[in-house]
Design a protein around this motif. Structure first.
Motif, PDB file in Angstrom:
ATOM      1  N   LEU A  41       0.749  -1.317   0.177  1.00 27.22           N
ATOM      2  CA  LEU A  41      -0.113  -0.032   0.031  1.00 27.22           C
ATOM      3  C   LEU A  41       0.955   1.208   0.027  1.00 27.22           C
ATOM      4  N   GLU A  42       1.994   1.276   0.698  1.00 28.75           N
ATOM      5  CA  GLU A  42       2.886   2.444   0.778  1.00 28.75           C
ATOM      6  C   GLU A  42       3.662   2.399  -0.518  1.00 28.75           C
ATOM      7  N   ALA A  43       3.914   1.480  -1.445  1.00 30.31           N
ATOM      8  CA  ALA A  43       4.506   1.604  -2.481  1.00 30.31           C
ATOM      9  C   ALA A  43       3.218   2.024  -3.686  1.00 30.31           C
ATOM     10  N   ASN A  44       1.924   2.085  -3.504  1.00 33.16           N
ATOM     11  CA  ASN A  44       0.622   2.454  -4.066  1.00 33.16           C
ATOM     12  C   ASN A  44       0.434   3.903  -3.616  1.00 33.16           C
ATOM     13  N   GLY A  45       1.227   4.458  -2.792  1.00 32.83           N
ATOM     14  CA  GLY A  45       0.820   5.856  -2.317  1.00 32.83           C
ATOM     15  C   GLY A  45      -0.294   6.048  -1.296  1.00 32.83           C
ATOM     16  N   ILE A  46      -0.281   5.062  -0.331  1.00 33.44           N
ATOM     17  CA  ILE A  46      -1.378   4.716   0.636  1.00 33.44           C
ATOM     18  C   ILE A  46      -0.707   4.530   1.959  1.00 33.44           C
ATOM     19  N   GLN A  47      -1.027   5.672   2.678  1.00 30.74           N
ATOM     20  CA  GLN A  47      -0.351   5.436   4.216  1.00 30.74           C
ATOM     21  C   GLN A  47      -1.393   4.919   5.288  1.00 30.74           C
ATOM     22  N   THR A  48      -0.806   3.802   5.927  1.00 29.22           N
ATOM     23  CA  THR A  48      -1.714   3.138   6.721  1.00 29.22           C
ATOM     24  C   THR A  48      -0.884   2.940   8.228  1.00 29.22           C
ATOM     25  N   LEU A  49      -1.597   2.695   9.303  1.00 24.96           N
ATOM     26  CA  LEU A  49      -0.906   2.645  10.651  1.00 24.96           C
ATOM     27  C   LEU A  49      -1.211   1.219  11.248  1.00 24.96           C
ATOM     28  N   ILE A  50      -0.758   0.886  12.309  1.00 25.42           N
ATOM     29  CA  ILE A  50      -0.941  -0.397  12.760  1.00 25.42           C
ATOM     30  C   ILE A  50      -1.656  -0.001  14.161  1.00 25.42           C
ATOM     31  N   HIS A  51      -2.668  -0.464  14.685  1.00 17.14           N
ATOM     32  CA  HIS A  51      -3.365  -0.341  15.819  1.00 17.14           C
ATOM     33  C   HIS A  51      -3.727  -1.527  16.463  1.00 17.14           C
ATOM     34  N   TYR A  52      -2.908  -2.236  17.039  1.00 21.15           N
ATOM     35  CA  TYR A  52      -1.515  -1.719  17.900  1.00 21.15           C
ATOM     36  C   TYR A  52      -0.437  -2.721  17.709  1.00 21.15           C
ATOM     37  N   PRO A  53       0.649  -2.528  17.314  1.00 24.94           N
ATOM     38  CA  PRO A  53       1.777  -3.574  17.174  1.00 24.94           C
ATOM     39  C   PRO A  53       1.920  -4.587  18.375  1.00 24.94           C
ATOM     40  N   THR A  54       1.853  -4.094  19.633  1.00 22.55           N
ATOM     41  CA  THR A  54       2.063  -4.717  20.679  1.00 22.55           C
ATOM     42  C   THR A  54       1.032  -4.707  21.867  1.00 22.55           C
ATOM     43  N   PRO A  55       0.498  -5.768  22.459  1.00 32.06           N
ATOM     44  CA  PRO A  55      -0.621  -5.476  23.368  1.00 32.06           C
ATOM     45  C   PRO A  55       0.139  -5.225  24.619  1.00 32.06           C
ATOM     46  N   PRO A  56      -0.917  -4.584  25.502  1.00 31.29           N
ATOM     47  CA  PRO A  56      -0.195  -3.959  26.762  1.00 31.29           C
ATOM     48  C   PRO A  56       0.565  -5.155  27.797  1.00 31.29           C
ATOM     49  N   ASP A  94      -0.166 -14.877  27.984  1.00 28.48           N
ATOM     50  CA  ASP A  94      -0.459 -15.256  26.625  1.00 28.48           C
ATOM     51  C   ASP A  94      -2.097 -15.166  26.105  1.00 28.48           C
ATOM     52  N   PHE A  95      -2.330 -14.590  25.222  1.00 32.58           N
ATOM     53  CA  PHE A  95      -3.872 -14.478  24.581  1.00 32.58           C
ATOM     54  C   PHE A  95      -3.831 -14.876  23.399  1.00 32.58           C
ATOM     55  N   ASP A  96      -3.991 -15.887  22.930  1.00 36.70           N
ATOM     56  CA  ASP A  96      -4.170 -16.243  21.586  1.00 36.70           C
ATOM     57  C   ASP A  96      -4.945 -15.398  20.289  1.00 36.70           C
ATOM     58  N   ILE A  97      -6.004 -15.030  20.802  1.00 37.98           N
ATOM     59  CA  ILE A  97      -6.871 -14.160  19.935  1.00 37.98           C
ATOM     60  C   ILE A  97      -6.158 -12.863  20.045  1.00 37.98           C
ATOM     61  N   THR A  98      -5.732 -12.165  20.957  1.00 38.44           N
ATOM     62  CA  THR A  98      -5.206 -10.908  21.198  1.00 38.44           C
ATOM     63  C   THR A  98      -3.743 -10.990  20.357  1.00 38.44           C
ATOM     64  N   ASN A  99      -3.048 -12.194  20.441  1.00 36.28           N
ATOM     65  CA  ASN A  99      -1.891 -12.116  19.782  1.00 36.28           C
ATOM     66  C   ASN A  99      -2.122 -12.053  18.346  1.00 36.28           C
ATOM     67  N   THR A 100      -2.925 -12.610  17.685  1.00 38.55           N
ATOM     68  CA  THR A 100      -3.270 -12.688  16.289  1.00 38.55           C
ATOM     69  C   THR A 100      -3.787 -11.387  15.907  1.00 38.55           C
ATOM     70  N   ILE A 101      -4.664 -10.744  16.639  1.00 38.28           N
ATOM     71  CA  ILE A 101      -5.136  -9.332  16.044  1.00 38.28           C
ATOM     72  C   ILE A 101      -3.750  -8.444  16.036  1.00 38.28           C
ATOM     73  N   HIS A 102      -3.032  -8.355  17.158  1.00 37.77           N
ATOM     74  CA  HIS A 102      -1.752  -7.575  16.982  1.00 37.77           C
ATOM     75  C   HIS A 102      -0.875  -7.776  16.112  1.00 37.77           C
ATOM     76  N   GLU A 103      -0.663  -9.056  15.565  1.00 35.00           N
ATOM     77  CA  GLU A 103       0.222  -9.423  14.362  1.00 35.00           C
ATOM     78  C   GLU A 103      -0.448  -9.287  13.156  1.00 35.00           C
ATOM     79  N   GLN A 104      -1.718  -9.102  12.999  1.00 37.67           N
ATOM     80  CA  GLN A 104      -2.298  -9.049  11.803  1.00 37.67           C
ATOM     81  C   GLN A 104      -2.918  -7.676  11.318  1.00 37.67           C
ATOM     82  N   VAL A 105      -3.403  -6.844  12.394  1.00 41.18           N
ATOM     83  CA  VAL A 105      -4.286  -5.724  11.898  1.00 41.18           C
ATOM     84  C   VAL A 105      -3.442  -4.726  11.136  1.00 41.18           C
ATOM     85  N   LEU A 106      -4.226  -3.903  10.116  1.00 38.55           N
ATOM     86  CA  LEU A 106      -3.801  -2.984   9.605  1.00 38.55           C
ATOM     87  C   LEU A 106      -4.936  -2.007   9.454  1.00 38.55           C
ATOM     88  N   SER A 107      -4.676  -0.692   9.848  1.00 36.06           N
ATOM     89  CA  SER A 107      -5.486   0.442   9.865  1.00 36.06           C
ATOM     90  C   SER A 107      -5.570   1.070   8.360  1.00 36.06           C
TER      91      SER A 107
END
Length: 374
Positions: free
Chosen positions: A309-324, A337-350
């Protein structure tokens, strides 16, 4: 470049009114705890439907002042537990530990990213005194069972409404669903100040009075300090700015909903997981009206997608890369360790979403996503 959120354009829409508001405050010579603060608080109260609104310095202070007020009023004491989603932004947890309460982290629903309300009861102990629901990404976290559960166990419900001003459940706005709510008006929020700012809304006048007192050095009367308070006040200029922008928040939220609808319809790449913004409870309810502070997608190769997306001129962010619980600030929780939380933080893109995006920009985002292959 399509900016993730173009704050210059957003505030430029209201520039004349914002500059006039600043000029009025400067000319008044009154900069703290004055008429503009009172006016904004009244309008925020009317907007949310909550009987009381108190301006504070920021969203973190809003939450910690609510908790501290409950302690001073005798509803909680140090060492009591507060249930909170494991995948929230760290501020929710910081507010709890700052007043020496204990956060009890509970997994979210993978479908909605909000606290899994069906899991709460199994985490309630004799020390549990509150549930902090976070309306994450502007999606309502509520159902009909939650207040019944709170009554059954004599718990307070505190809303972290930092991302969801204007969202609705059964016609009631977030910020007026629980016992009290904390708001953030950080510049990037749907209602954003031009600096740090926050507010508390509350149903109980005693709680509201205590929040106001604690945020004013623990003082109701000048130089008389009943409590060991702090300095957390919403200043007159930010209150004036927020009063201007509050008039437009519903229209801007509505445009966010249109963009979200376009994304949900237009993004057809089978490897991309789109948000499913229902509450995900056992009794699935379809009476939530979300305000799309963030539009979150998931992909197993998130970082490659972000680079595409960056290469296509689109800025994105990650909310959030690391859980509390994996932050250095909370070393005592790093083993959790929280499996669902870990999946979310590893895969989400805003994705970009905001009131000044053009339809062409929205379509460009959709096309770039559909053209990505891992």
């Amino acid at each position: 470049m399509i900016k993730f959120l173009d704050l210059q354009k957003i505030n430029a829409q209201h520039a004349a009114e914002l500059k006039q508001a600043a000029s009025d405050v400067i000319d008044s010579g009154w900069f703290l705890v004055g008429e503009r603060l009172s006016s904004f608080e009244n309008k925020l109260s009317a907007y949310t439907g909550a009987p009381h609104a108190i301006g504070v310095a920021n969203g973190l202070d809003a939450l910690r002042l609510i908790l501290r007020a409950y302690i001073e009023l005798g509803h909680m004491q140090e060492g009591d537990e507060v249930i909170v989603p494991a995948n929230t932004y760290i501020a929710s947890v910081l507010a709890i530990t700052d007043v020496k309460l204990v956060p009890v982290l509970v997994e979210p629903k993978l479908s909605s990213y909000n606290l899994d309300l069906d899991l709460i009861e199994q985490y309630i102990t004799p020390k549990t005194k509150a549930i902090m629901v976070v309306h994450l990404y502007g999606q309502v976290c509520w159902n009909a069972v939650l207040p019944e559960l709170a009554r059954k166990h004599n718990l307070k419900i505190i809303e972290d409404n930092a991302q969801a001003i204007g969202a609705l459940y059964n016609g009631v706005k977030t910020g007026n669903l629980g016992d009290a709510a904390g708001f953030s008006f950080y510049p990037g929020k749907n209602l954003g100040a031009l600096g740090d700012a926050g507010a508390v809304t509350a149903k109980d006048p005693e709680l509201a009075n205590m929040v106001r007192t604690l945020g004013n050095y623990g003082s109701r009367k000048k130089y008389v300090h009943e409590f060991q308070g702090l300095n957390s006040r919403l200043d007159e200029i930010q209150a004036a700015f927020l009063e201007v922008k509050l008039k437009y928040v519903d229209a801007e939220n509505q445009y966010r909903k249109q963009i979200a609808a376009a994304y949900l319809k237009g993004i057809t790449n089978p490897d991309i997981t789109l948000p499913h913004p229902d509450n995900g409870s056992v009794a699935v309810e379809h009476n939530h009206e979300h305000v799309w502070h963030l539009f979150i997608i998931r992909h197993a190769q998130r970082d490659r997608l972000q680079a595409h997306l960056e290469a296509n001129g689109i800025q994105t962010l990650i909310h959030y890369p690391t859980p509390p619980n994996k932050q250095l600030a909370y070393k005592s929780m790093n083993h959790l360790d929280f499996d669902i939380t870990n999946t979310i933080h590893e895969q989400v893109l805003s994705l970009p979403i905001g009131p000044v995006m053009t339809p062409e920009e929205v379509q460009k985002v959709i096309d770039a996503l559909n053209n990505f292959s891992a």
